[in-house]
Design an enzyme around this catalytic site. Structure first.
Site, PDB file in Angstrom:
ATOM      1  N   ILE A 101      37.317  39.160  33.322  1.00  0.00           N
ATOM      2  CA  ILE A 101      38.432  40.277  32.880  1.00  0.00           C
ATOM      3  C   ILE A 101      39.534  39.346  32.438  1.00  0.00           C
ATOM      4  O   ILE A 101      40.008  38.829  33.549  1.00  0.00           O
ATOM      5  CB  ILE A 101      38.678  41.259  33.894  1.00  0.00           C
ATOM      6  CG1 ILE A 101      37.391  41.953  34.236  1.00  0.00           C
ATOM      7  CG2 ILE A 101      39.803  42.119  33.433  1.00  0.00           C
ATOM      8  CD1 ILE A 101      37.463  43.250  35.250  1.00  0.00           C
ATOM      9  N   LYS A 114      36.394  42.132  40.530  1.00  0.00           N
ATOM     10  CA  LYS A 114      37.108  41.168  39.731  1.00  0.00           C
ATOM     11  C   LYS A 114      37.956  40.181  40.673  1.00  0.00           C
ATOM     12  O   LYS A 114      38.775  40.630  41.305  1.00  0.00           O
ATOM     13  CB  LYS A 114      38.253  41.904  38.887  1.00  0.00           C
ATOM     14  CG  LYS A 114      39.091  40.730  38.124  1.00  0.00           C
ATOM     15  CD  LYS A 114      40.146  41.535  37.183  1.00  0.00           C
ATOM     16  CE  LYS A 114      41.088  40.335  36.445  1.00  0.00           C
ATOM     17  NZ  LYS A 114      42.411  41.038  35.749  1.00  0.00           N
ATOM     18  N   TYR A 126      39.501  45.029  42.510  1.00  0.00           N
ATOM     19  CA  TYR A 126      40.474  44.014  42.043  1.00  0.00           C
ATOM     20  C   TYR A 126      40.972  43.067  43.151  1.00  0.00           C
ATOM     21  O   TYR A 126      42.002  43.448  43.843  1.00  0.00           O
ATOM     22  CB  TYR A 126      41.332  44.473  40.973  1.00  0.00           C
ATOM     23  CG  TYR A 126      42.076  43.332  40.237  1.00  0.00           C
ATOM     24  CD1 TYR A 126      42.043  41.954  40.319  1.00  0.00           C
ATOM     25  CD2 TYR A 126      43.299  43.776  39.396  1.00  0.00           C
ATOM     26  CE1 TYR A 126      42.572  41.238  39.837  1.00  0.00           C
ATOM     27  CE2 TYR A 126      44.116  42.622  38.747  1.00  0.00           C
ATOM     28  CZ  TYR A 126      43.758  41.443  38.918  1.00  0.00           C
ATOM     29  OH  TYR A 126      44.641  40.513  38.254  1.00  0.00           O
ATOM     30  N   THR A 150      46.901  45.760  35.457  1.00  0.00           N
ATOM     31  CA  THR A 150      48.395  45.000  35.788  1.00  0.00           C
ATOM     32  C   THR A 150      48.848  43.966  34.512  1.00  0.00           C
ATOM     33  O   THR A 150      50.039  44.142  34.450  1.00  0.00           O
ATOM     34  CB  THR A 150      48.194  44.103  36.978  1.00  0.00           C
ATOM     35  OG1 THR A 150      47.065  43.286  36.971  1.00  0.00           O
ATOM     36  CG2 THR A 150      48.168  45.075  38.331  1.00  0.00           C
ATOM     37  N   THR A 151      47.879  43.388  33.668  1.00  0.00           N
ATOM     38  CA  THR A 151      48.520  42.795  32.494  1.00  0.00           C
ATOM     39  C   THR A 151      48.883  43.780  31.595  1.00  0.00           C
ATOM     40  O   THR A 151      49.463  43.448  30.567  1.00  0.00           O
ATOM     41  CB  THR A 151      47.243  42.080  32.075  1.00  0.00           C
ATOM     42  OG1 THR A 151      46.565  40.995  32.804  1.00  0.00           O
ATOM     43  CG2 THR A 151      47.373  41.104  30.521  1.00  0.00           C
ATOM     44  N   TYR A 164      51.943  45.117  48.033  1.00  0.00           N
ATOM     45  CA  TYR A 164      53.421  45.620  49.064  1.00  0.00           C
ATOM     46  C   TYR A 164      52.915  46.171  50.334  1.00  0.00           C
ATOM     47  O   TYR A 164      53.391  45.714  51.572  1.00  0.00           O
ATOM     48  CB  TYR A 164      54.411  46.205  48.282  1.00  0.00           C
ATOM     49  CG  TYR A 164      55.681  46.223  49.129  1.00  0.00           C
ATOM     50  CD1 TYR A 164      56.274  45.102  49.270  1.00  0.00           C
ATOM     51  CD2 TYR A 164      55.796  47.456  50.048  1.00  0.00           C
ATOM     52  CE1 TYR A 164      57.630  45.284  49.946  1.00  0.00           C
ATOM     53  CE2 TYR A 164      56.969  47.414  50.810  1.00  0.00           C
ATOM     54  CZ  TYR A 164      57.799  46.219  50.991  1.00  0.00           C
ATOM     55  OH  TYR A 164      59.085  46.481  51.742  1.00  0.00           O
ATOM     56  N   ARG A 187      49.050  38.107  44.097  1.00  0.00           N
ATOM     57  CA  ARG A 187      50.038  39.142  43.684  1.00  0.00           C
ATOM     58  C   ARG A 187      50.039  40.499  44.733  1.00  0.00           C
ATOM     59  O   ARG A 187      51.229  41.156  44.620  1.00  0.00           O
ATOM     60  CB  ARG A 187      49.575  39.732  42.489  1.00  0.00           C
ATOM     61  CG  ARG A 187      49.940  38.840  40.991  1.00  0.00           C
ATOM     62  CD  ARG A 187      50.561  39.474  40.134  1.00  0.00           C
ATOM     63  NE  ARG A 187      50.679  38.522  39.034  1.00  0.00           N
ATOM     64  CZ  ARG A 187      51.595  38.632  37.660  1.00  0.00           C
ATOM     65  NH1 ARG A 187      52.087  40.159  37.635  1.00  0.00           N
ATOM     66  NH2 ARG A 187      51.780  37.870  36.995  1.00  0.00           N
TER      67      ARG A 187
END
Length: 293
Positions: free
Chosen positions: A202, A160, A132, A43-44, A106, A137
């Site tokens: 991470i 993570k 993750y 996502t980063t 979502y 988010r």
């Protein structure tokens, strides 16, 4: 295999396309500065706005350029189970050492939905999977019980953890034991996270401070008091940088930091935008304080 300072790699853009030259430069920057592992297309790395072709290319290039020198944990998550399976099987065929798979955003699945999502991916691939968990988010928070159930599957190896709740480290250690890999997704709590049984991070900050983050991780798990004190000092140096990296939505701040270091441009894709002028001042000050620029 998965421990220490793993970088959540940014994806450099140029004229809204992948900047391959800058990306390759970044990969070697990390190999040469002690980073323990590379995490492309997470996502980063702006995975939600990468096309499938770009997503695959980012992973392929990372595997090719790292040439087995350090592990590659490919970001292959999606809020579509079929898409996550497709991305994960591609990463496996390309030679990734593992996959980082974010909880579906979502959709807001139940705990049973989360279990079935990861089980479906597990059943279709043969590489280690790191969950993750980032409720801030993704809206949904995977429970320790669901995680323990998933750990019984052949490919689920760790998490993570970006919950920000350090008690989770204790709970997950108690439930799954030391074999379950715990890495933090919150740079700012890494010292205490490792102290409680974590084995690494991470990291967003590692994009611009790989050597500092690598040395910090190495010293933070030491039994030697002198090295633990070194870790504490490094943590103090890094905290303002960690804070600055989240002054606005990730990865816009870290891309601006990378620009200040001449690593790549600060271009991001909509709906993300470049950081504000006020944020630029704070980011620059943080990097100067850590002697990164």
């Amino acid at each position: 295999m998965f421990k220490g300072s793993n970088v959540a790699l940014i994806t450099p853009f140029k004229n809204n396309g992948l900047d391959e030259e800058a990306y390759i430069k970044l990969i070697h920057f990390h190999i040469n500065n002690g980073t323990s592992g590379l995490v492309p297309a997470g996502t980063t790395g702006e995975s939600p706005t990468l096309s499938h072709k770009e997503h695959q290319k980012v992973i392929d290039l990372c595997i090719k350029e790292s040439a087995g020198k350090i592990p590659v944990i490919a970001g292959t998550g999606s809020n579509s189970t079929e898409e996550a399976i497709s991305l994960t099987t591609h990463a496996e065929k390309a030679g990734a050492d593992g996959a980082l798979i974010v909880t579906p955003y979502y959709n807001k699945p139940t705990q049973e939905g989360l279990y079935q999502h990861y089980k479906a991916i597990n059943d279709k691939c043969g590489i280690p999977i790191i969950i993750y968990n980032i409720p801030g988010r993704s809206v949904i928070d995977m429970s320790v019980e669901t995680m323990a159930k998933l750990f019984e599957l052949k490919n689920i190896v760790g998490v993570k953890d970006a919950t920000g709740d350090l008690n989770r480290v204790d709970q997950q250690l108690s439930k799954m034991g030391k074999e379950f890999i715990q890495m933090t997704g919150n740079d700012d709590n890494a010292f205490e996270f490792n102290k409680r049984g974590g084995v690494g991070t991470i990291s967003v900050t590692a994009n611009i401070a790989p050597k500092l983050c690598s040395d910090f991780q190495k010293f933070s798990i030491s039994k030697n008091n002198d090295e633990l004190n070194k870790a504490k000092k490094l943590d103090e140096i890094l905290q303002p940088v960690h804070s600055a990296m989240f002054i606005e939505s990730n990865p816009s701040p870290v891309k601006y930091g990378a620009k200040l270091m001449n690593l790549c441009d600060d271009e991001v894709r909509l709906p993300l935008v470049k950081v504000s002028d006020n944020a630029k001042v704070i980011i620059k000050k943080a990097l100067e304080s850590a002697k990164l620029i």
